[in-house]
Design an enzyme around this catalytic site. Sequence first.
Site, PDB file in Angstrom:
ATOM      1  N   ASP A  91       0.829  -1.210   0.000  1.00  0.00           N
ATOM      2  CA  ASP A  91       0.000   0.000   0.000  1.00  0.00           C
ATOM      3  C   ASP A  91       0.861   1.256   0.000  1.00  0.00           C
ATOM      4  O   ASP A  91       2.042   1.231   0.344  1.00  0.00           O
ATOM      5  CB  ASP A  91      -0.951   0.021   1.190  1.00  0.00           C
ATOM      6  CG  ASP A  91      -0.231   0.122   2.531  1.00  0.00           C
ATOM      7  OD1 ASP A  91       0.761  -0.592   2.727  1.00  0.00           O
ATOM      8  OD2 ASP A  91      -0.678   0.908   3.396  1.00  0.00           O
ATOM      9  N   GLU A 184       0.025  -1.288   5.656  1.00  0.00           N
ATOM     10  CA  GLU A 184       1.080  -0.877   6.596  1.00  0.00           C
ATOM     11  C   GLU A 184       0.987   0.603   6.918  1.00  0.00           C
ATOM     12  O   GLU A 184       1.236   1.026   8.056  1.00  0.00           O
ATOM     13  CB  GLU A 184       2.446  -1.215   6.002  1.00  0.00           C
ATOM     14  CG  GLU A 184       3.621  -1.033   6.963  1.00  0.00           C
ATOM     15  CD  GLU A 184       4.263   0.346   6.934  1.00  0.00           C
ATOM     16  OE1 GLU A 184       5.176   0.582   7.746  1.00  0.00           O
ATOM     17  OE2 GLU A 184       3.851   1.190   6.100  1.00  0.00           O
TER      18      GLU A 184
END
Length: 418
Positions: A91, A184
Site C-alpha cells: 500500500d 502498513e
Amino acid sequence: MNSPSIASSVREALLSRFLRYVQIDTESDPTSTTYPSTEKQLDLLRLLRDELIELGVPEVHLLEKGYVMAQIPATSGYEDRPALGLIAHADTSPDFTGRGVRPQIIEDYDGSPIALGDTAELTAREFPELMELLGHTLITTDGSTLLGADDKAGVAEIMETVRYILAHPELPHGKICIGFTPDEEIGKGVDFFDVKAFGADFAFTVDGSREGELEYENFNAASARVVAHGRSIHPGSAKGKMINALEAIYLLHAALPHYARPEFTEGYEGFYHLMHFSGGVEYAEAEYIIRDHDRALFEEKKELMAQVAAEINVAYKRPVIELTIEDTYYNMYDQVAPHEEYLERARAAMLRAGVTPRTSPIRGGTDGARLSYMGLPCPNLFTGGANFHGKYEYASLDTMCRSVETLVYLLTEAPTAG
C-alpha cells in the site's frame, strides 16, 4: 560472480518492474472497516502472486486478508540453515494521492534543481541528502502525486532478488520466505499476519530509505483521543456558566512540553504530535500520537497527558475532558538485539555489495516492529527511496540496485563465481 555483475544485470529489469508497480494505485484508507482497507491494493498483490509463480517459486499463496506469502526451499545440503524472510508492503500512504503516477527519470544527477511540474522543485538546498546522490539515476514524481517508493521500491527489490536467485541455481541458500502485506501505512499491516505460516526464523522488512540503513530500534507508539464536553451559553451572559470545549483542549495542549513536538526533535527524542483538532464550544475533539524510543519515557509521556486531563477536570469540577490512550507498537530493539548474528550477516552483505552500513533509530514504525513482538524478529533495511508520503518523494536507481545486491548476499550462503 562479483558485485558489479549483480547490479548491472538487474538494473533495467528493476527499473521496469518499479515503474510498472507505481502505476498501480494502492492507497490505503484509515477510515475503512474492511481488510485490506481498499480493494485496489489487491490489484498489486494479485500481480505479485502471479509474477512469483511465473518466476518459478514453487509455493505461493494469496491469503484471504490480502497477504502474499511464498517460500523457496533450501538448496540441497542447506536444509539446516535458518529460514530467512523478506517483507514489504504494497500500500501507499493516504497522506497524498497515488493515482496516475507519472515518474520522471533524471540520469546522472548533477545537483541541479529538479522541476516537479510548474509549482514545485526538488532542490539540494532544501534536501541536502541529495548531494550524496551525485551521478545517480533518480526517479521522481511530476509534482501531482507521490511516487510510491514507500514501499514499492522494497517490493520491486525483493522481486528482483527472487528472480536473480532463481536464475542462479549455483547460489546455495537456506529456505527463503517472501511476504507482501497490505495496510502498513495505516498501522494495520500485520493485523492478520500468520507468523507460523510465513515460516521464517528471522526476517527483514525492506522499507527503509538511505543507502546502508540497518534499523532495529523504533519508537514506542501510542494514539490518544481527547474529547471535550462543553456548555454553550450566549457570550453576553456566559460568566460562570459557559464551558468552552475548545478552550479545555487548548489547556491540555498548552500544558504539554512545547519542545516535545516533532518539529523540535530528532534522533532518540520523543514527542507529542497533534494530528487533528476540531469542534466548537459545546463539543471538541483532538487526536494525538505519542512517541518515544525509551519505554520508561514513553510511559511518562502517557502518564503526563492523563495527569493534565485529570487536573483540568478537577479545575472545572466536572468531567469535561475524556482521554483515551491506546498503545500501537513497541520498540523492536529488545526482540532483535539478542540476535546479533543476523545483524552481522546483514552488515556483511552490505559490505560485499559495496555499501557502508548505517545503524540508526527509526523515527517511526514498520511492520517489523509489531512482527518482532509476534515472535518474528524483523529489523529494517534500506530501499533507496526518500521524502515519502508526498510530491517530493524520489528514489535512487543506483541505491535500489545495491539493495538487490545486498539482499542476494544476505540470503545466499557462500561466495560463488560466474
